[in-house]
Structure formats: structure tokens, C-alpha cells
Design a protein around this motif. Structure first.
Motif, PDB file in Angstrom:
ATOM      1  N   VAL A   1       0.857  -1.195   0.000  1.00 38.28           N
ATOM      2  CA  VAL A   1       0.000   0.000   0.000  1.00 38.28           C
ATOM      3  C   VAL A   1       0.886   1.235   0.000  1.00 38.28           C
ATOM      4  O   VAL A   1       1.625   1.479   0.949  1.00 38.28           O
ATOM      5  CB  VAL A   1      -0.925   0.001   1.245  1.00 38.28           C
ATOM      6  CG1 VAL A   1      -1.766   1.265   1.253  1.00 38.28           C
ATOM      7  CG2 VAL A   1      -1.797  -1.226   1.253  1.00 38.28           C
ATOM      8  N   LYS A   2       0.791   1.999  -1.080  1.00 34.06           N
ATOM      9  CA  LYS A   2       1.615   3.196  -1.188  1.00 34.06           C
ATOM     10  C   LYS A   2       0.786   4.472  -1.204  1.00 34.06           C
ATOM     11  O   LYS A   2       1.334   5.568  -1.260  1.00 34.06           O
ATOM     12  CB  LYS A   2       2.469   3.133  -2.458  1.00 34.06           C
ATOM     13  CG  LYS A   2       3.492   1.999  -2.432  1.00 34.06           C
ATOM     14  CD  LYS A   2       4.330   1.984  -3.680  1.00 34.06           C
ATOM     15  CE  LYS A   2       5.455   0.950  -3.582  1.00 34.06           C
ATOM     16  NZ  LYS A   2       4.958  -0.413  -3.385  1.00 34.06           N
ATOM     17  N   SER A   3      -0.536   4.345  -1.183  1.00 35.91           N
ATOM     18  CA  SER A   3      -1.410   5.516  -1.171  1.00 35.91           C
ATOM     19  C   SER A   3      -2.727   5.131  -0.522  1.00 35.91           C
ATOM     20  O   SER A   3      -3.040   3.949  -0.368  1.00 35.91           O
ATOM     21  CB  SER A   3      -1.652   6.042  -2.589  1.00 35.91           C
ATOM     22  OG  SER A   3      -2.390   5.099  -3.360  1.00 35.91           O
ATOM     23  N   TRP A   4      -3.474   6.150  -0.147  1.00 38.42           N
ATOM     24  CA  TRP A   4      -4.773   5.913   0.477  1.00 38.42           C
ATOM     25  C   TRP A   4      -5.720   5.220  -0.496  1.00 38.42           C
ATOM     26  O   TRP A   4      -6.529   4.388  -0.087  1.00 38.42           O
ATOM     27  CB  TRP A   4      -5.353   7.232   0.943  1.00 38.42           C
ATOM     28  CG  TRP A   4      -6.738   7.123   1.496  1.00 38.42           C
ATOM     29  CD1 TRP A   4      -7.900   7.599   0.962  1.00 38.42           C
ATOM     30  CD2 TRP A   4      -7.119   6.466   2.723  1.00 38.42           C
ATOM     31  NE1 TRP A   4      -8.971   7.291   1.758  1.00 38.42           N
ATOM     32  CE2 TRP A   4      -8.529   6.595   2.859  1.00 38.42           C
ATOM     33  CE3 TRP A   4      -6.411   5.774   3.710  1.00 38.42           C
ATOM     34  CZ2 TRP A   4      -9.221   6.073   3.923  1.00 38.42           C
ATOM     35  CZ3 TRP A   4      -7.118   5.256   4.785  1.00 38.42           C
ATOM     36  CH2 TRP A   4      -8.501   5.403   4.883  1.00 38.42           C
ATOM     37  N   ARG A   5      -5.617   5.551  -1.775  1.00 35.95           N
ATOM     38  CA  ARG A   5      -6.485   4.935  -2.782  1.00 35.95           C
ATOM     39  C   ARG A   5      -6.199   3.435  -2.893  1.00 35.95           C
ATOM     40  O   ARG A   5      -7.121   2.614  -2.974  1.00 35.95           O
ATOM     41  CB  ARG A   5      -6.268   5.620  -4.131  1.00 35.95           C
ATOM     42  CG  ARG A   5      -7.135   5.071  -5.253  1.00 35.95           C
ATOM     43  CD  ARG A   5      -6.981   5.941  -6.501  1.00 35.95           C
ATOM     44  NE  ARG A   5      -7.683   5.348  -7.615  1.00 35.95           N
ATOM     45  CZ  ARG A   5      -7.166   4.436  -8.443  1.00 35.95           C
ATOM     46  NH1 ARG A   5      -5.907   4.045  -8.258  1.00 35.95           N
ATOM     47  NH2 ARG A   5      -7.866   3.947  -9.433  1.00 35.95           N
ATOM     48  N   GLU A   6      -4.917   3.070  -2.849  1.00 32.63           N
ATOM     49  CA  GLU A   6      -4.561   1.645  -2.915  1.00 32.63           C
ATOM     50  C   GLU A   6      -5.049   0.912  -1.671  1.00 32.63           C
ATOM     51  O   GLU A   6      -5.494  -0.231  -1.752  1.00 32.63           O
ATOM     52  CB  GLU A   6      -3.047   1.492  -3.051  1.00 32.63           C
ATOM     53  CG  GLU A   6      -2.519   1.927  -4.407  1.00 32.63           C
ATOM     54  CD  GLU A   6      -1.025   1.700  -4.518  1.00 32.63           C
ATOM     55  OE1 GLU A   6      -0.414   1.295  -3.506  1.00 32.63           O
ATOM     56  OE2 GLU A   6      -0.468   1.946  -5.601  1.00 32.63           O
TER      57      GLU A   6
ATOM     58  N   ARG B   1      -7.713   1.695   0.094  1.00 33.78           N
ATOM     59  CA  ARG B   1      -9.164   1.527  -0.035  1.00 33.78           C
ATOM     60  C   ARG B   1      -9.493   0.378  -0.988  1.00 33.78           C
ATOM     61  O   ARG B   1     -10.418  -0.402  -0.723  1.00 33.78           O
ATOM     62  CB  ARG B   1      -9.801   2.819  -0.534  1.00 33.78           C
ATOM     63  CG  ARG B   1      -9.795   3.953   0.480  1.00 33.78           C
ATOM     64  CD  ARG B   1     -10.502   5.175  -0.033  1.00 33.78           C
ATOM     65  NE  ARG B   1     -11.890   4.900  -0.321  1.00 33.78           N
ATOM     66  CZ  ARG B   1     -12.732   5.786  -0.848  1.00 33.78           C
ATOM     67  NH1 ARG B   1     -12.293   7.010  -1.150  1.00 33.78           N
ATOM     68  NH2 ARG B   1     -13.983   5.465  -1.089  1.00 33.78           N
TER      69      ARG B   1
END
Length: 742
Positions: free
Chosen positions: A380-385, A387
Motif C-alpha cells: 500500500v503506497k497511497s490511500w487509494r490503494e 481503499r
């Protein structure tokens, strides 16, 4: 040793350093601030020991009362007399209660023929009634009873005090004191001295580990009333005024090592030393783990590649739960590690096993939690990933499962009730095995379970019927309709399946009709295009022949031109119908007077109307009828309808055309008598290349009505056909904008 194993050992070593360093921080924050106070005698533990000694000394020495003196000081208030008198109710209640106690006993003795026993019971009863009666008639009689109760409590108090004396004696070997009552000048001491100066000379820092001064300028006078109350509430009414003591209490340096106070003092010094060494070492370990964190992370990502993909197969919430659980267990292991290290002063060797186990457990748990956390952060490298990953989590699947379970609430509720009944039935069966008295509860639960089972069997049979019928539909066998029983969800589902079945039948009929019309369309298009094309080819070949006259050549060219125009009309109409069907037509709307537009369309056909044997009757209002339409397209509708009338009307009949405005709608009606027999199904007349002349000898293209209806539809209007025998009626409806809008 290969690189992979080196990386794994490095990761375990880092986990041990981090866990050990974290345990030091926990030790500092976990209530071990006492070690920063410098001395055991500044800790809360010692204050508790000191207060306990003062309580014992006050009770046994300083403010002691002998039992006889305490009993002499007993007083009884009016409230206490009333409380004792009415403790078991008023006089009538107490007498009735006593009579009730002895009534059965006396009756049993009489029935057994034991007159002596019956007489004894009567005497006991009468004695108690006399005693109760005196309670309500003589206050002094009650006062004596209350005094006896208090004397019993005082005796119990002194017996309990004597049981505590050995503990007080142990304290006396450690604590030394010299105190003077500020009111009576009474001296209280356990020193073998005769003066205050001698006591102060003995109670100094040279011979004492701890000294507490109770003076007006120091800690204040020692008040004994609070300690006295804590010892015995029964003695509170006879305790007298507060006692203020001045002097010193100290802990002797020569106290026996076995004394509890000295044991605690020595243990504290050892624990304090271990604590500071432990905190310093853990701080170094924590710094080392922080400095090597990046290297550890790279080692895990490089050489943990075989394990990380396998671990990442688990849902992210499961991994997060594992990280939290492992973290909490690691904290618990570190807590035990702190206790094992700091409080092992009495026997460090025996604590080594506990220390090793706690350190190994915390290392393993830290490594496990860290490995999982690195796997999550690498994925997970971002909040979108995150989610997107969370959408695949076990929690979301369970939540969606619950939502699906109650998607149809009645079924979900029924299944929940059924599961609850089964659970209660099982629990009640276990209760019956444990306690047979629950057999009634089990019977009720069994009745509920049988009722639920009958309902379940019926619903399951109905459900199986629906499933079997659905399977037959899937195989193309429609069969009879399903029975619709009641208003349950299954009944509604059966009704829906019946509706789908009927819709499927209609769809099959429509498909068959579509195939038939498609065949007719191809046949008609081929015929209508081939006829003029054949004529053009034939007369072109004749023009190529030699020896034809100019008149013949002119006639051939005229025929070719007429057939070409006929072919052009067919192709243009086909192209126009295709545009209408695909919805790619563009409208240029404007305010148009429909009456005037109809008159223009009729004027275009004046010559054909005059040559025909038809009589046209046109009815139109005096005022204009306006609509927001594309004038050219709507003119095409009128032109097609008038052309159909001229092509297919029975000779020497009347044609009726009317325009009117009703309830905000512009209504145009075209009525004529057909020369050809018409089908009862008026919808077929809208099919492309469908013509009233089945022999197809007329000049129409068969697209006129289809194009006219499409134009009406794109204007949000309608074009309807009514056939009554040979009477052919077309009704066009459009939204009018009214005269007031002119």
C-alpha cells in the motif's frame, strides 16, 4: 552462510534490539518513577509502612484504652433505643411473629402426646413475648440490652487487636520514636532515654536511616484521631479529642536485616540499581535499532520475497488484526520482562529462565508484527490503494454477507429466528441434563423447534418446486405456471417467474414475427429495387441496338428516366428510414402553423387530386394551430399521408382531413376508404416496405408510414392507425404551444 540466512538472522537480531529497547521505555513509563526519587524512604511503599506502624502504636500504646475503661464510657442515645426496639417491627408484628414460630411446634408436640415438650415451648414463647413487651414499655430495659451489645463489640475489637500485636512488635524493632503530647506533656517512646535532648541526640542521621520530625515548623504535629477512627468505628464515640504529638519517628540503622522494613529497604536499593542499568542498556538498544531500521527494511524486502507474496495473500484486515494482536502480546511479554529484570534482586539466577523466555517471546512477536507491517506498507503506497485493498478484506466480505443475508428482510429475519430457536433448543437440552427442573423449558423449546421445522419443510418443498420449474425454463420447456401460495417472498418469487415466463413467450412470438418481417423486408426490397433496375438495363440494351428510330430512342430514354427517378425515390426513402431508425436525424425546430403547413402539402398534390375521383373534405379551425416542430420534416409526414391516400383510396369515395387543438395537443386526422383489403393488425402497416397493394403494382415505396411515424416520434408526438374494415384512419398528435404564444 548464504545471504538469505544472514538477512533473516539480522532481522531477528534487530527485532530483539527493538523489543529490548521498547521494554526500557515501558519500564520508565510504567509506574517506576519511585526509582528516580533516590531513597526508599521517599516512596509510597514506605509511607504505607510508616502509617501502619503509627496506627498500631496509637492503638496499643499512645491512645490505648483498656476494655474495662471502654465499657465504662459506653453511652446509649434515644435513637439507638428506638432502633433496637423497632428492629423487627412494632409490638404487634413481633408478637405475631413469635406466636407463628411456636404454633407449629406446640401443635406437633400435642399431637405426639408429649405434653412436657408442649409446655416448654409455651414457656419459651411467653418469655419472649414478655421480653418484647418490656422493650416497648421500659426504656431502661432496652438501654441495658444496647449496652450489652456494645460490650460484646468492644470485646471482639480487643480480641482482634491482640491478634495484630505480633505484627506491631516486628515494626517496633525497626521504628524508633520519641513523641510528646502537646496538651498533656505525656511522653511516648520506645527508647531507653530520660530526656528529650537525649532522645534527639540518639535519633540523628548518624544512627538512623530515616528521620521524620513532627514539629510545628516541620511536617506539623502528628494527629492521631484519623488513625484511631480507621482502626475501630465502634470506639469512635468514646475516642475523645484529637491527640497532637510532637517529636521524631526514625528507622534505626541497626534494625535486624530480617525486619520487613529493612528487607524492603535493601530490595529497593538493588532494584534501583538494576533499573538504571536496564534503562541505559535498553536506550542503547533502541538507538541501535532506529539507526539500522532502513537496512533491516531493505533486507526484508530483498530476501523476504518468497514469504511476502504468500503473506499478502491473506486479507489486509486479517493481517492488521494479526499485527495488533502480536503487538499487544509483545507488550505483555515486555511487561513480564520488565518485572523479571527489575524485581529479580532477591534471586537473579532463578529469574534468568523467565527473562530468557520473555525476551524470546517478545522478539518473535515483534519480528512477526514487523514482518506483516512491512508487507502491508510495501503493498500500500497511497490511500487509494489501501481503499482498493480494503474492499477485498474479510470484514467487507462479512459485512456484505450480512447485507445479502438481510437483502430480503423477511427471509433473513426468519432464518435468524430459526437459528435462535435451534440454539435455544440445544442450550435447553444441555440444561435439562444438568438440572432436570428445566424439562418444562425444554418442552416449550421443543414445541417451538417442531413448529419451525414444519414451516421449514413446507418452505423448502415450495422452494424446490420453484428451482425445478426454473431449470425447465432454462432448458426451453415453459410448462404450466407455478402456484402462487400466500404473500411470502417465495410466493412473490413464483409470481415473478410466471411473469418472466409469459414475457419469454411474448418474446418468442415477437422474435418469430421479427424473422418473418425480416424475410418479407428482404423480399420486398429486392423486388422493389430489381423491378425499375431491370427496366433500366433492358431499355439501355435496346438503345444500344442499331436501326431504332428517333421516336423509339426518345421513348426508351423517357422510360429509363422514369425508372431511374423511381429507383432514386426508393433509395432516398430507404436512406431516410434508416436515419430515422438509427436516431441520427437532426431537427431544426421553429414555431409552425400546422393549418398552413397542411394546406401547403395539399397544394403540392392539387393536380393529382383534381385528376382523381376522390372528394377531399378538409376541416380546420379559423385560428392558427402552432407547434414547435421541424417544418420540413413534418411536411414530409403530411406529404406521405396524402400520397398514401391518393395511391390506395377506393375510387369515387370521400377523404376527410381535420386539424384541431384539444387540451394542449394539436390533432391531425386523415380518413379514407382503402381499395385493398387491409390486415387487422395495424402495426404491420408501419413495417418498412409494407404496402396495402400486396401485388406491389403501385408506385409506392412501402416506407411512407414508417418514415412518418419516426418523424412523429422524434417530435415527442404520436402517429396511430385505426382500421375498421376498409376504413383507414391515421391520427397524428403533437404538443401545441397555443395562440397566446404568438
Amino acid at each position: 552462510m548464504d545471504t538469505k540466512w544472514k538477512s533473516r538472522l539480522f532481522f531477528l537480531g534487530w527485532s530483539m534490539l527493538f523489543a529490548f529497547g521498547l521494554s526500557g521505555l515501558m519500564a520508565v513509563m510504567d509506574g517506576n518513577g519511585q526509582f528516580f526519587k533516590g531513597s526508599y524512604f521517599k516512596t509510597q511503599q514506605f509511607e504505607t509502612e510508616l502509617n501502619q506502624f503509627i496506627n498500631y502504636a496509637a492503638a496499643f500504646e499512645w491512645d490505648s484504652l483498656r476494655a474495662e475503661e471502654a465499657k465504662k464510657a459506653i453511652t446509649v442515645s434515644e435513637e439507638e433505643i428506638d432502633e433496637h426496639r423497632f428492629r423487627y417491627g412494632d409490638l404487634n408484628d413481633q408478637v405475631s411473629n413469635i406466636n407463628g414460630q411456636y404454633e407449629d411446634r406446640i401443635a406437633d408436640a400435642v399431637s405426639a402426646g408429649n405434653k412436657e415438650a408442649a409446655e416448654i415451648y409455651r414457656k419459651e414463647r411467653d418469655s419472649k413475648i414478655d421480653d418484647i413487651t418490656k422493650n416497648f414499655s421500659n426504656d431502661e430495659f432496652v438501654r441495658e440490652k444496647v449496652v450489652k451489645e456494645k460490650e460484646q463489640k468492644i470485646d471482639e475489637f480487643y480480641r482482634s487487636m491482640e491478634a495484630e500485636r505480633p505484627e506491631y512488635d516486628r515494626y517496633q524493632s525497626a521504628f524508633k520514636y520519641y513523641l510528646v503530647d502537646t496538651k498533656t506533656d505525656t511522653v511516648h517512646t520506645n527508647l531507653n532515654v530520660k530526656s528529650k535532648s537525649a532522645a534527639e541526640e540518639f535519633l540523628n542521621k548518624e544512627y538512623m536511616l530515616f528521620i521524620r520530625n513532627y514539629t510545628e515548623n516541620g511536617k506539623g504535629f502528628l494527629e492521631l484521631q484519623d488513625y484511631y477512627k480507621n482502626i475501630n468505628e465502634t470506639m469512635e464515640p468514646i475516642s475523645g479529642d484529637t491527640m497532637l504529638l510532637e517529636g521524631r519517628i526514625a528507622v534505626s540503622e541497626s534494625a535486624p536485616d530480617s525486619n520487613p522494613v529493612m528487607v524492603s529497604y535493601q530490595n529497593f536499593k538493588q532494584q534501583q540499581k538494576i533499573f538504571f542499568i536496564f534503562v541505559a542498556a535498553s536506550l542503547v538498544a533502541l538507538i541501535a535499532s532506529v539507526l539500522t531500521f532502513k537496512r533491516m527494511k531493505l533486507a526484508v524486502q530483498r530476501h523476504g520475497g518468497e514469504m511476502l507474496p504468500l503473506v499478502n495473500l491473506f486479507p489486509v484486515d486479517v493481517r492488521l488484526a494479526a499485527v495488533v494482536t502480536a503487538g499487544l502480546m509483545a507488550f505483555a511479554a515486555l511487561e513480564f520482562l520488565n518485572v523479571s529484570i527489575i524485581y529479580s534482586a532477591d534471586n537473579f539466577i532463578l529469574s534468568l529462565d523467565d527473562i530468557a523466555i520473555c525476551l524470546a517471546a517478545s522478539t518473535f512477536l515483534t519480528a512477526f508484527a514487523g514482518f506483516l507491517a512491512i508487507g502491508i506498507f510495501s503493498e500500500v503506497k497511497s490511500w487509494r490503494e489501501f481503499r482498493m485493498l480494503w474492499e477485498k478484506s474479510l470484514s467487507v466480505k462479512i459485512w456484505n454477507g450480512f447485507k445479502d443475508f438481510f437483502l430480503i428482510r423477511s427471509i433473513g429475519f426468519q432464518m435468524a429466528v430459526l437459528m435462535a430457536v435451534v440454539s435455544i433448543l440445544g442450550a435447553s437440552a444441555v440444561l435439562v441434563l444438568i438440572e432436570p427442573n428445566f424439562i418444562i423449558v425444554f418442552g416449550l423449546c421443543l414445541l417451538m423447534g417442531l413448529t419451525a421445522m414444519i414451516m421449514l419443510v413446507r418452505s423448502t418443498g415450495y422452494f424446490n418446486t420453484i428451482i425445478a420449474n426454473t431449470a425447465e425454463i432454462a432448458q426451453g420447456r415453459l410448462g404450466p405456471d407455478l402456484p402462487v401460495k400466500g404473500k411470502s417472498v417465495l410466493a412473490r418469487h413464483a409470481a415473478d417467474i410466471n411473469s418472466l415466463k409469459h414475457g419469454f413467450k411474448v418474446s418468442q412470438n415477437e422474435q418469430a414475427k421479427s424473422e418473418r418481417l425480416k424475410t418479407e423486408l428482404i423480399t420486398n426490397v429486392s423486388h422493389d429495387l430489381r423491378t425499375p433496375l431491370t427496366s433500366i438495363i433492358t431499355y439501355t440494351e435496346l438503345l444500344k441496338a442499331e436501326g431504332i428510330s428517333e421516336q423509339e430512342r426518345s421513348d426508351y430514354i423517357e422510360i429509363i428516366d422514369r425508372k431511374s427517378q423511381r429507383l432514386k425515390v426508393l433509395i432516398d426513402d430507404l436512406f431516410e428510414a434508416s436515419k430515422m431508425a438509427s436516431g441520427s436525424i437532426e431537427l431544426v425546430k421553429e414555431k409552425v402553423d400546422l393549418v398552413q403547413l397542411l394546406q401547403q402539402a395539399l397544394a403540392e398534390h392539387d393536380e393529382r387530386i383534381a385528376q382523381s375521383s376522390l372528394t377531399f373534405r378538409v376541416a380546420s379551425p379559423e385560428n392558427p394551430v402552432y407547434a414547435h416542430v421541424d417544418g420540413q420534416k413534418l411536411w414530409r409526414v403530411f406529404d406521405n399521408l396524402i400520397g398514401n391516400i391518393l395511391n390506395y383510396s377506393l375510387e369515387n369515395t370521400r377523404v376527410f382531413i381535420s386539424v384541431s387543438e384539444q387540451q394542449g395537443q394539436a390533432i391531425m386526422v386523415f380518413k379514407n376508404v382503402s381499395k385493398y383489403e387491409l390486415s387487422e393488425n395495424s402495426d404491420e402497416l408501419f413495417e418498412r416496405f409494407k404496402r396495402g397493394d400486396q401485388s406491389r403494382h403501385t408506385d409506392g415505396s412501402g416506407l411512407g408510414l414508417a418514415i412518418a411515424k419516426s418523424i412523429a416520434d422524434v417530435h415527442d408526438g404520436s402517429l396511430d392507425i385505426d382500421v375498421d374494415g376498409d376504413l383507414f384512419k391515421v391520427t397524428v398528435k403533437l404538443r401545441a404551444i397555443g395562440i397566446q404564444a404568438v
